[in-house]
Write an enzyme that holds these catalytic residues in place. Structure first.
Site, PDB file in Angstrom:
ATOM      1  N   ASP A   1       0.842  -1.196   0.000  1.00  0.00           N
ATOM      2  CA  ASP A   1       0.000   0.000   0.000  1.00  0.00           C
ATOM      3  C   ASP A   1       0.879   1.249   0.000  1.00  0.00           C
ATOM      4  O   ASP A   1       1.931   1.255  -0.642  1.00  0.00           O
ATOM      5  CB  ASP A   1      -0.912  -0.047   1.230  1.00  0.00           C
TER       6      ASP A   1
ATOM      7  N   HIS B   1      -3.284   5.723   3.908  1.00  0.00           N
ATOM      8  CA  HIS B   1      -4.180   4.627   3.547  1.00  0.00           C
ATOM      9  C   HIS B   1      -3.660   3.287   4.049  1.00  0.00           C
ATOM     10  O   HIS B   1      -4.400   2.467   4.601  1.00  0.00           O
ATOM     11  CB  HIS B   1      -4.323   4.623   2.021  1.00  0.00           C
TER      12      HIS B   1
ATOM     13  N   SER C   1     -11.364  -0.968  -0.208  1.00  0.00           N
ATOM     14  CA  SER C   1     -10.054  -1.023   0.458  1.00  0.00           C
ATOM     15  C   SER C   1     -10.191  -1.424   1.917  1.00  0.00           C
ATOM     16  O   SER C   1      -9.301  -2.057   2.494  1.00  0.00           O
ATOM     17  CB  SER C   1      -9.371   0.346   0.393  1.00  0.00           C
TER      18      SER C   1
END
Length: 876
Positions: free
Chosen positions: A528, A583, A772
């Site tokens: 990520d 994220h 996600s």
């Protein structure tokens, strides 16, 4: 002394006087008040640099800038190769520094540098470059004996093995043989047994229907073999004299290309925009295009926003057809430009458009399908509207006949495309930068090129040049495949709402799973944006291993390329003003945030010693296919760009990919994900947040991964979640627009986060929603399963999923396109892992219906065993 003698004497005296004066002038510097004797020019000193040892495929730089001139300056450099295999043209051969790509194989190369000074004196020096080959593993060829055949006694049956292939070389030998027959009838007569195409003449008089099985064995250029089989069902005593009668009706909306070159029809003209053939909506057009004399077909249609246009090509192996969507004035709206694929584009806004079919090469019949629902159409082709890095391509070379050596790209092609290797190793996927522009215009059809780019925006032109470069590379016999370097992005939507409850863990039965005991632990790679390594809820949950694979400093935000520091420096495009997403930190917290520590929230893998392995591949604006694949390869034990000391000791158990981008699953991607599964790694990916068909988004549409859709608090499909046949399982992803639990906060997924405004990072927690956020729930549950039973394989886990042992069925009974095989349940999954069920054989067939249309003769039907026991298919 007479007069003549006097004259002679006078002349002699004059000559002596002049000579004396000349001597005096010479002695005193010419009589001009002093001076110096002219100094001879000293020649320059050429320095070509030290000898080099490189590996095939490396970008090599020769540096002559250390050359000097003691009494002037260097005015010219000339480099030339004087020994060894030619490397072609040297880039910037008239400069102090030049570069070239090392040829494949073992070579000793010598280059000479000639320098010239301001007085035209010159000097030379030489430098040696030793090139070493890298070992490349050979992949076996794929034998394809063709479809099973039904024939009558006495028939001459054609056996066709031309569809056999070799992904990293060539098929050099074919061998047909009779493998089996199920009766005592005579053998057919086989002719051309050592050719791709052979014939078998069936016995003329047979008493019993017989199945003859023929074996095709193919051998590639490195000696590897593979076999396939084809059945010929011979009909004894065939019935003759039967007829079929009836009528044929053409469905409404079916149309035929005006200029199909059919000799039985009177052709029309649709070769230009001015003569575009008007089409209804919807419509299916049967057409034909040939590069030599029927290069263009134009159609016009009134279309609605979101509708799709698909170009289905009859002979993709023999022709390359492209699809363009244009305004009535000829401006390019979008284009689909692949080289071995059907093509498709989506209409951005309602209106009347021109649709162009262009034969880049070869000839083929085609179906043009106009007016489909775009969410129901699988992605085909590389489009100008796709998100990829202009001027970058992914290439894998085929190996040469000599083991360990790649085939070499054509030097002229490399020069014209301005190719410079950026990363990658021989025998693996390599990243090249291409700078075609004027070179491509000169190399390709310049008239076509210039007419194309005049109808495009500047960004479309750059992408067109890149996709055209890929076509040219794909046509080179040394290339196994070439693809764009797609940009992938995190699939979440942030919100600044404060603290909330983790309702999503109760939804998947985690409390009951936490009551179990675990004998082992799992390693879960979160690939990520990296992870905030100092977040207090994560510091004790992180593996000592980790890596940053972002290769471009323009998006890395940490000032360097790849290294062993996966800390997340932020991805804000406006640092200090807008907050970074962090994220990967949010995803990692869902997987394995430290639990029962009186701060923050919990992680799915609580009660185990599971660890997060952080891998950074997404930076400012996202990341590229190349970098993401490097991260997957590193985490799953495949060859990658990290140095030997930074390699993992063993592959991780699970990979979480909460990222994606539009487009089909590329050859490079599929190879990496299949290899990861073969290495025992379960790869879990997000379905995407476009509210459309997951078949249009990668890696969600790849095989050998588990694709996750998202549900909200009420277990309904989240409004943003993608759907379709590629969905394997659902998990809570949240819905920030709702508060169905009535706690005053939006129903997002709550996890670890950070805030880097205005100048430093503070660690906190917050809500996000998206596929996600759903994906790490599944990755974490599989981590629990591996902690309960570390002998489980990806196939074991998939079989349990397909057969309903890991999920709650929340949609229509059985598999459906919203939730796949159901909502993940941690309690059921851990129970199944501890006591693996005996799963009976289960035959799965895909697709349910084969549609040959009017131009296709072949279709693929995939039959597989989704159970865990043996299954034998004895007939079709």
């Amino acid at each position: 002394m007479n007069t003549s003698d006097q004259n002679s004497f006078s002349y002699m005296n004059l000559i002596l006087l002049l000579a004396t004066m000349l001597l005096m002038l010479s002695a005193c510097g010419g009589g001009g008040g002093g001076g110096s004797t002219p100094v001879a020019n000293i020649i320059p000193n050429a320095v070509a640099g030290g000898d080099q040892q490189v590996t095939e495929g490396d970008s090599v730089t020769l540096d002559g800038t250390a050359s000097s001139d003691p009494d002037g300056n260097i005015t010219g450099y000339v480099w030339q190769q004087i020994a060894g295999t030619s490397v072609g043209s040297l880039n910037d051969a008239g400069e102090g520094k030049v570069s070239f790509t090392a040829p494949n194989g073992d070579h000793d190369l010598t280059f000479q540098l000639t320098v010239t000074d301001n007085d035209t004196a010159n000097d030379t020096d030489t430098v040696n470059v030793a090139v070493s080959a890298q070992s490349v593993s050979n992949l076996a060829p794929t034998a394809n004996a063709g479809d099973d055949i039904f024939a009558d006694e006495g028939d001459v049956v054609s056996l066709d093995g031309r569809a056999s292939s070799d992904s990293d070389g060539t098929v050099d030998h074919y061998q047909w043989s009779l493998f089996n027959k199920d009766t005592g009838e005579s053998d057919p007569v086989l002719a051309g047994a050592s050719s791709a195409e052979a014939t078998a003449t069936l016995p003329a008089s047979m008493t019993t229907d017989t199945v003859y099985t023929y074996k095709l064995t193919v051998t590639d250029n490195l000696g590897a073999t593979n076999s396939d089989y084809v059945d010929i069902t011979a009909n004894a005593n065939p019935v003759t004299g039967q007829t079929v009668s009836g009528s044929i009706a053409i469905p409404p909306g079916n149309r035929v290309d005006l200029d199909t070159l059919d000799p039985n029809t009177t052709p029309g003209n649709n070769d230009s925009i001015g003569f575009a053939q008007s089409m209804p909506n919807p419509a299916v057009v049967g057409g034909y295009s040939r590069n030599s004399d029927d290069e263009y077909d134009y159609y016009s249609a009134t279309l609605s926003a979101g509708e799709a246009i698909s170009l289905l090509i009859g002979r993709k192996s023999e022709a390359d057809l492209d699809l363009y969507l244009k305004t009535l004035g000829g401006t390019t709206v979008d284009a689909s430009l692949s080289y071995d694929s059907d093509e498709s584009v989506t209409v951005p806004s309602s209106g009347t458009y021109i649709i162009e079919v262009h034969a880049w090469s070869g000839a083929s019949a085609y179906h043009l399908v106009i007016g489909e629902n775009a969410t129901a159409v699988a992605s085909n082709g590389y489009r100008l509207s796709d998100d990829f890095v202009a001027d970058e391509v992914l290439v894998r070379h085929k190996p040469a006949v000599k083991a360990g050596v790649e085939l070499q790209l054509d030097n002229t092609l490399m020069t014209n495309l301005g190719m410079v290797k950026q990363a990658g190793q021989a025998g693996d996927i390599q990243l090249y930068r291409v700078k075609p522009q004027k070179n491509l215009q000169a190399f390709a059809d310049s008239q076509l090129f210039s007419s194309r780019v005049r109808t495009m925006s500047s960004s479309q032109q750059q992408k067109y040049e890149t996709l055209t470069s890929i076509k040219l590379l794909a046509s080179d016999p040394s290339v196994a495949f070439a693809e764009p370097n797609r940009i992938l992005k995190p699939l979440a939507t942030p919100n600044d709402t404060d603290y909330g409850l983790q309702w999503h863990y109760h939804q998947i039965g985690l409390p009951a799973a936490w009551d179990e005991t675990y004998a082992s632990s799992a390693k879960i790679a979160v690939i990520d944006t990296g992870v905030l390594l100092s977040h207090p809820d994560l510091t004790n949950q992180l593996s000592a291993d980790g890596y940053d694979f972002i290769s471009s400093t323009s998006i890395s935000a940490d000032g360097d390329g790849i290294d062993n520091n996966p800390d997340d420096p932020g991805d804000s495009s406006n640092p200090g003003v807008s907050n970074s997403s962090f994220h990967g930190t949010h995803v990692a917290g869902t997987v394995a945030a430290e639990s029962n520590n009186s701060i923050g929230g919990a992680g799915v893998t609580w009660k185990t010693s599971s660890q997060i392995v952080p891998v950074r591949v997404l930076g400012v604006g996202g990341g590229t296919t190349y970098d993401v694949l490097q991260g997957v390869k590193w985490a799953s034990g495949q060859v990658n760009d990290a140095p030997a000391p930074d390699q993992l000791a063993a592959p991780v158990d699970v990979i979480n990919l909460s990222l994606g981008g539009s487009g089909s699953c590329g050859v490079s991607e599929q190879a990496v994900y299949s290899a990861a599964k073969a290495n025992g790694v379960t790869v879990v990916v997000a379905a995407g947040n476009s509210g459309g068909n997951a078949a249009n988004f990668s890696p969600a549409n790849c095989d050998d991964v588990l694709t996750v859709s998202a549900v909200g608090y009420d277990k309904s499909l989240a409004y943003y979640s993608n759907f379709g046949l590629d969905i394997d399982v659902a998990a809570p992803g949240g819905n920030m627009s709702q508060d169905l639990d009535g706690n005053g906060d939006p129903d997002g997924v709550y996890s670890t986060l950070g805030d880097d405004t205005p100048t430093y990072v503070t660690y906190n927690y917050d809500y996000y929603h998206g596929t996600s956020m759903a994906t790490p729930h599944v990755a974490g549950v599989i981590g629990l399963m591996k902690s309960a039973n570390n002998t489980l394989t990806p196939d074991d886990i998939e079989a349990m999923l397909i057969n309903g042992y890991l999920t709650e069925d929340i949609g229509p009974t059985g598999f459906d396109t919203s939730f796949g095989h159901g909502l993940i349940r941690a309690d059921l999954a851990v129970t199944a892992a501890k006591n693996p069920p005996v799963i009976p054989p289960n035959l799965a067939v895909y697709p349910g219906v084969l549609d040959f249309g009017s131009i296709f003769t072949l279709a693929t039907l995939t039959a597989s065993n989704t159970g865990a026991s043996g299954l034998n298919i004895i007939g079709v």
